[in-house]
Design an enzyme around this catalytic site. Sequence first.
Site, PDB file in Angstrom:
ATOM      1  N   SER A 125       0.859  -1.400   0.085  1.00 11.22           N
ATOM      2  CA  SER A 125       0.040  -0.145   0.150  1.00 11.22           C
ATOM      3  C   SER A 125       0.817   1.254  -0.075  1.00 11.22           C
ATOM      4  CB  SER A 125      -0.949  -0.042   1.238  1.00 11.22           C
ATOM      5  OG  SER A 125      -1.969   0.942   1.007  1.00 11.22           O
ATOM      6  N   ASP A 160      -6.204   2.358  -3.439  1.00  8.21           N
ATOM      7  CA  ASP A 160      -7.455   2.146  -2.500  1.00  8.21           C
ATOM      8  C   ASP A 160      -7.668   3.524  -1.758  1.00  8.21           C
ATOM      9  OD1 ASP A 160      -5.696   1.540  -0.770  1.00  8.21           O
ATOM     10  OD2 ASP A 160      -6.676  -0.369  -0.191  1.00  8.21           O
TER      11      ASP A 160
END
Length: 459
Positions: A112, A255
């Site tokens: 991430s 995301d």
Amino acid sequence: MSGNTITKRRYFGTDGVRGRVGDAPITPDVVMKLGWAAGRVLATGDGARGERPAVLIGKDTRISGYLLEAALEAGLSAAGVDVYLCGPLPTPGIAYLTRALRLSAGIVISASHNPFDDNGIKFFSGAGAKLPDDVELAIEREMERPLACSPSADLGKAFRIGDAPGRYIEFCKSTFPNERNLRGLKIVVDCAHGAGYHVAPPVFHELGAEVVAVGDDPNGTNINDAVGATHPSHLAAQVRAHGADYGIALDGDGDRLLMADGDGRLYDGDQLLYVIARDYQRRGRLDGGVVGTLMSNLGLEQALRDAGIALSRAKVGDRYVLEAMVAHGWHLGGENSGHLICLDKHSTGDAIIAALAVLRAVIEQDSSLAVASAPVTLFPQRLINVPVRRGWDWQANEAVLDAERIAVTSLGTSGRVLLRPSGTEPVLRVMVEARDAMLANAHAESLASAIASAASKAA
């Protein structure tokens, strides 16, 4: 499941399995075993495809993705599971394709927003949702068993999905109204040199916007490096430099969303969630309230309350936000970090889809981000990480509880205090929120000092 149970896990943290590449558990041998264990747990008894179960593997742009992809593929094949490879694609893209292709599960290789030399493995169910705690624990239990390779005739095969980016681009565009477009808008899209580099700019361009793509040249080591949602000043500077109307920043796996307006003013997840919620309310699509987390700003809660919208707080982590949304039967939820979930559009948080929802809101109301988010007056927050011994029961320490009570009583309804253990490192996170920044700082430092003193005495 309690936070203490999660911290006792050997492999899984708050968002899959994550760590520094080369250090356990992010090593080729452990990851291959993880693929094998996951294949056995996730795919056993799956009859959706007839012949054998199948799992999708996607990744971000970290150089270590090649290594870990090969290790996972080997483990899954040994478990008798077919593997579909799609290359770099945002995490929500993997969730979408897993569901669209009717596969047993999806696996994302990504850390991430972390630096390039970290990496991680996270899983999606066949429905495109993150795995619940009990399934992750089942995988951990399987990891303790000896790896047993399936007979040669039953080994899994590997296939590559060449049109994965195009499929995901079309899916994102389908969440924007057919009668609307982005013509006349100039938008900076910062892809963080991450998984969205080849899909995010085309989405906004094909909907009519003039797109200035930045952070779209990954080299394996520059993911999140001074770009993307974790470095918002870059987005603000690019918007001003190009005279853009809006700026959109993703994190490394696509995301997490942060946005900027034409003045370079930045908007975080709480402000963007409010804009989307009010638009859903305006269109009669809200169907209940909004789920935030324990870290959601008190300013968001008050603004939603003034608009007649309930806020339910879940544990920190988008998986817990999603669980609460499903339990309530609500469409919207998110975190101030920018994980925003529009459950009527996708099964997980998606930065591109959330950005389209924000743009729809301001376009249809002929408004701006500044005006649409104005009711949210963010309270200053101070966050301090206090090192503690792993497993230390701070909730049983009277000195810590006394310090917490003093801060809570002093702040009253004009602030909040939150103590929570980290799921990934031996620290106790201290968050104090108040109308005045100096007050928040003073209470946070006092509380952190009390915790540090109590922890040292307990060591």
